[in-house]
Design a protein around this motif. Structure first.
Motif, PDB file in Angstrom:
ATOM      1  N   LEU A  59     -33.624 -21.312  28.458  1.00 49.27           N
ATOM      2  CA  LEU A  59     -32.677 -20.604  28.822  1.00 49.27           C
ATOM      3  C   LEU A  59     -31.202 -21.419  28.336  1.00 49.27           C
ATOM      4  O   LEU A  59     -30.517 -20.704  27.770  1.00 49.27           O
ATOM      5  CB  LEU A  59     -32.388 -19.982  30.299  1.00 49.27           C
ATOM      6  CG  LEU A  59     -31.350 -19.238  30.449  1.00 49.27           C
ATOM      7  CD1 LEU A  59     -31.643 -17.902  29.471  1.00 49.27           C
ATOM      8  CD2 LEU A  59     -31.435 -18.640  31.964  1.00 49.27           C
ATOM      9  N   ARG A  83     -30.894 -21.603  24.921  1.00 48.10           N
ATOM     10  CA  ARG A  83     -30.735 -20.083  24.319  1.00 48.10           C
ATOM     11  C   ARG A  83     -29.354 -19.696  24.422  1.00 48.10           C
ATOM     12  O   ARG A  83     -28.508 -19.049  23.433  1.00 48.10           O
ATOM     13  CB  ARG A  83     -31.617 -19.199  24.887  1.00 48.10           C
ATOM     14  CG  ARG A  83     -31.583 -18.020  24.266  1.00 48.10           C
ATOM     15  CD  ARG A  83     -32.915 -16.899  24.356  1.00 48.10           C
ATOM     16  NE  ARG A  83     -34.044 -17.208  25.118  1.00 48.10           N
ATOM     17  CZ  ARG A  83     -34.729 -15.898  25.353  1.00 48.10           C
ATOM     18  NH1 ARG A  83     -34.085 -15.162  25.328  1.00 48.10           N
ATOM     19  NH2 ARG A  83     -35.734 -16.116  26.102  1.00 48.10           N
ATOM     20  N   LEU A  84     -28.653 -19.852  25.576  1.00 44.29           N
ATOM     21  CA  LEU A  84     -27.546 -19.650  26.018  1.00 44.29           C
ATOM     22  C   LEU A  84     -26.367 -20.383  25.044  1.00 44.29           C
ATOM     23  O   LEU A  84     -25.190 -19.845  24.579  1.00 44.29           O
ATOM     24  CB  LEU A  84     -27.017 -19.948  27.267  1.00 44.29           C
ATOM     25  CG  LEU A  84     -27.558 -18.839  28.425  1.00 44.29           C
ATOM     26  CD1 LEU A  84     -27.185 -19.375  29.797  1.00 44.29           C
ATOM     27  CD2 LEU A  84     -27.148 -17.617  28.049  1.00 44.29           C
ATOM     28  N   LEU A 101     -26.201 -18.788  21.793  1.00 44.28           N
ATOM     29  CA  LEU A 101     -26.137 -17.333  21.784  1.00 44.28           C
ATOM     30  C   LEU A 101     -24.802 -17.003  20.901  1.00 44.28           C
ATOM     31  O   LEU A 101     -23.764 -17.473  21.119  1.00 44.28           O
ATOM     32  CB  LEU A 101     -26.113 -16.952  23.384  1.00 44.28           C
ATOM     33  CG  LEU A 101     -26.028 -15.543  23.620  1.00 44.28           C
ATOM     34  CD1 LEU A 101     -27.556 -14.864  23.153  1.00 44.28           C
ATOM     35  CD2 LEU A 101     -25.754 -15.067  25.264  1.00 44.28           C
ATOM     36  N   VAL A 144     -23.253 -11.020  21.429  1.00 44.18           N
ATOM     37  CA  VAL A 144     -24.362 -10.847  22.408  1.00 44.18           C
ATOM     38  C   VAL A 144     -23.949 -11.278  23.876  1.00 44.18           C
ATOM     39  O   VAL A 144     -24.316 -10.552  24.570  1.00 44.18           O
ATOM     40  CB  VAL A 144     -25.720 -11.360  21.790  1.00 44.18           C
ATOM     41  CG1 VAL A 144     -26.836 -11.124  22.788  1.00 44.18           C
ATOM     42  CG2 VAL A 144     -25.878 -10.978  20.467  1.00 44.18           C
ATOM     43  N   ARG A 162     -21.709  -8.776  25.472  1.00 44.52           N
ATOM     44  CA  ARG A 162     -22.299  -7.630  25.800  1.00 44.52           C
ATOM     45  C   ARG A 162     -23.115  -7.914  27.133  1.00 44.52           C
ATOM     46  O   ARG A 162     -23.431  -7.105  27.769  1.00 44.52           O
ATOM     47  CB  ARG A 162     -22.943  -7.042  24.574  1.00 44.52           C
ATOM     48  CG  ARG A 162     -23.959  -5.921  24.993  1.00 44.52           C
ATOM     49  CD  ARG A 162     -24.191  -5.310  23.727  1.00 44.52           C
ATOM     50  NE  ARG A 162     -23.374  -4.390  23.266  1.00 44.52           N
ATOM     51  CZ  ARG A 162     -23.161  -3.116  23.633  1.00 44.52           C
ATOM     52  NH1 ARG A 162     -23.667  -2.644  24.519  1.00 44.52           N
ATOM     53  NH2 ARG A 162     -22.452  -2.369  22.882  1.00 44.52           N
ATOM     54  N   ALA A 163     -23.632  -8.910  27.160  1.00 45.85           N
ATOM     55  CA  ALA A 163     -24.472  -9.067  28.337  1.00 45.85           C
ATOM     56  C   ALA A 163     -23.905  -9.361  29.631  1.00 45.85           C
ATOM     57  O   ALA A 163     -24.401  -8.792  30.616  1.00 45.85           O
ATOM     58  CB  ALA A 163     -25.533 -10.659  27.992  1.00 45.85           C
ATOM     59  N   ALA A 217     -23.199  -5.836  30.479  1.00 42.98           N
ATOM     60  CA  ALA A 217     -24.543  -5.272  31.080  1.00 42.98           C
ATOM     61  C   ALA A 217     -24.793  -5.551  32.448  1.00 42.98           C
ATOM     62  O   ALA A 217     -25.269  -5.113  33.274  1.00 42.98           O
ATOM     63  CB  ALA A 217     -25.527  -5.487  30.121  1.00 42.98           C
ATOM     64  N   ASP A 260     -27.933  -2.632  25.741  1.00 40.46           N
ATOM     65  CA  ASP A 260     -27.808  -3.474  27.050  1.00 40.46           C
ATOM     66  C   ASP A 260     -29.059  -4.131  27.421  1.00 40.46           C
ATOM     67  O   ASP A 260     -28.945  -5.332  27.715  1.00 40.46           O
ATOM     68  CB  ASP A 260     -27.636  -2.588  28.330  1.00 40.46           C
ATOM     69  CG  ASP A 260     -26.305  -2.256  28.475  1.00 40.46           C
ATOM     70  OD1 ASP A 260     -25.185  -2.629  27.424  1.00 40.46           O
ATOM     71  OD2 ASP A 260     -25.888  -1.819  29.503  1.00 40.46           O
ATOM     72  N   ALA A 272     -29.174  -7.176  25.267  1.00 40.84           N
ATOM     73  CA  ALA A 272     -28.202  -8.245  25.498  1.00 40.84           C
ATOM     74  C   ALA A 272     -28.844  -9.021  26.760  1.00 40.84           C
ATOM     75  O   ALA A 272     -28.680 -10.252  26.971  1.00 40.84           O
ATOM     76  CB  ALA A 272     -26.861  -7.638  25.774  1.00 40.84           C
ATOM     77  N   LEU A 273     -29.419  -8.146  27.809  1.00 42.31           N
ATOM     78  CA  LEU A 273     -29.766  -8.799  28.965  1.00 42.31           C
ATOM     79  C   LEU A 273     -31.050  -9.801  28.813  1.00 42.31           C
ATOM     80  O   LEU A 273     -31.096 -10.660  29.321  1.00 42.31           O
ATOM     81  CB  LEU A 273     -30.315  -7.747  30.156  1.00 42.31           C
ATOM     82  CG  LEU A 273     -28.975  -6.807  30.761  1.00 42.31           C
ATOM     83  CD1 LEU A 273     -29.683  -5.827  31.595  1.00 42.31           C
ATOM     84  CD2 LEU A 273     -28.075  -7.836  31.559  1.00 42.31           C
ATOM     85  N   ALA A 282     -31.541 -11.270  26.257  1.00 42.69           N
ATOM     86  CA  ALA A 282     -30.985 -12.500  25.501  1.00 42.69           C
ATOM     87  C   ALA A 282     -30.577 -13.641  26.432  1.00 42.69           C
ATOM     88  O   ALA A 282     -30.535 -14.905  25.955  1.00 42.69           O
ATOM     89  CB  ALA A 282     -29.804 -12.276  24.384  1.00 42.69           C
ATOM     90  N   VAL A 283     -30.184 -13.030  27.783  1.00 36.09           N
ATOM     91  CA  VAL A 283     -29.730 -14.233  28.601  1.00 36.09           C
ATOM     92  C   VAL A 283     -30.823 -14.274  29.976  1.00 36.09           C
ATOM     93  O   VAL A 283     -30.618 -14.893  30.844  1.00 36.09           O
ATOM     94  CB  VAL A 283     -28.277 -13.719  29.529  1.00 36.09           C
ATOM     95  CG1 VAL A 283     -27.250 -13.967  28.315  1.00 36.09           C
ATOM     96  CG2 VAL A 283     -28.307 -12.634  30.273  1.00 36.09           C
ATOM     97  N   ARG A 326     -31.382   2.545  38.974  1.00 35.54           N
ATOM     98  CA  ARG A 326     -29.969   2.263  38.532  1.00 35.54           C
ATOM     99  C   ARG A 326     -29.043   3.684  38.695  1.00 35.54           C
ATOM    100  O   ARG A 326     -29.108   4.281  37.767  1.00 35.54           O
ATOM    101  CB  ARG A 326     -29.687   2.057  37.027  1.00 35.54           C
ATOM    102  CG  ARG A 326     -30.765   0.657  36.926  1.00 35.54           C
ATOM    103  CD  ARG A 326     -30.689  -0.027  35.572  1.00 35.54           C
ATOM    104  NE  ARG A 326     -29.244  -0.243  35.306  1.00 35.54           N
ATOM    105  CZ  ARG A 326     -28.770  -1.218  34.390  1.00 35.54           C
ATOM    106  NH1 ARG A 326     -29.722  -1.666  33.305  1.00 35.54           N
ATOM    107  NH2 ARG A 326     -27.627  -1.386  34.170  1.00 35.54           N
TER     108      ARG A 326
END
Lengths: 67, 156
Positions: free
Chosen positions: A6, A9-10, A13, A17, A20-21, A24, B65, B68-69, B71-72, B81
């Motif tokens: 992770l 990956r971060l 990144l 993105v 945006r994460a 989110a 969304d 993107a989530l 991706a982390v 929700r």
């Protein structure tokens, strides 16, 4: 995914993105808060207990979620 | 500016506030204005606008969304929700949403129209650039901005 994966990956990144994460995650946190507070109230939690669990004052949690 | 809004435009902006609550946002952004404006275009204009409806925009926002989530390293599939509670204070517009309102007003002046309609909002939304949230979703849906602008202006 382990924590080394992770963190690699971060750091690689795309900032678009990543940002945006974060947006989110804020949306997800607000929605999880709304549903959890409603269920806690239904199970008889006091506003003070909910405020303590969220790390905010009884007044602020009540102003946000109280009817 | 708000006194120049046509009835459907007022309805579009109040729907934008509702869309923000549904999505868990505490400010009204361009993506919420897009959803509100699409929901209040006259039915006759359906084929003459962007070529996408509010449902497709909602789905695309959810997809962006989720990606993107992921991706982390966060998997929020299946999580309950619900809409977030309405704020007791006035819900602010994001700065890009404010520019879109200004852009809609500029479009009204260009046309010499008297009222700001949902179509003027849509034309202003087509001018947004990535990484603006409305621009991201228009790109994701493959909306041809120049063609959509032409159709909206012709229908005015």
């Amino acid at each position: 995914m382990d924590s080394a994966d992770l963190s690699t990956r971060l750091t690689s990144l795309d900032p678009a993105v990543g940002l945006r994460a974060v947006g989110a995650l804020h949306r997800l946190a607000e929605q999880v808060e709304a549903s959890s507070v409603a269920r806690a109230r239904a199970q008889g939690w006091s506003w003070e207990q909910i405020g303590d669990a969220l790390g905010v004052s009884r007044q602020s949690v009540h102003a946000k979620h109280g009817k | 500016m708000f006194e120049q809004f046509a009835g459907e435009t007022r309805a579009a902006v109040s729907d934008a506030l509702e869309e923000a609550r549904l999505r868990g946002d505490r400010r009204i952004g361009t993506e919420h204005l897009l959803l509100g404006a699409l929901s209040h275009q006259p039915a006759a204009a359906a084929g003459t606008g962007l070529g996408v409806d509010a449902g497709a925009v909602r789905d695309a926002l959810r997809e962006l969304d989720t990606e993107a989530l992921t991706a982390v390293g966060v998997d929020a599939r299946g999580v309950d929700r619900p809409p977030i509670p309405a704020s007791r204070k006035r819900t602010p517009f994001t700065s890009s949403a404010k520019s879109v309102l200004g852009g809609a007003l500029a479009e009204v002046r260009r046309e010499g129209a008297r009222r700001i309609t949902p179509a003027h909002l849509l034309i202003a939304l087509l001018e947004t650039k990535e990484p603006d949230p409305a621009a991201d979703v228009l790109t994701r849906l493959g909306v041809d901005r120049a063609a959509a602008r032409e159709r909206l202006r012709r229908a005015a």
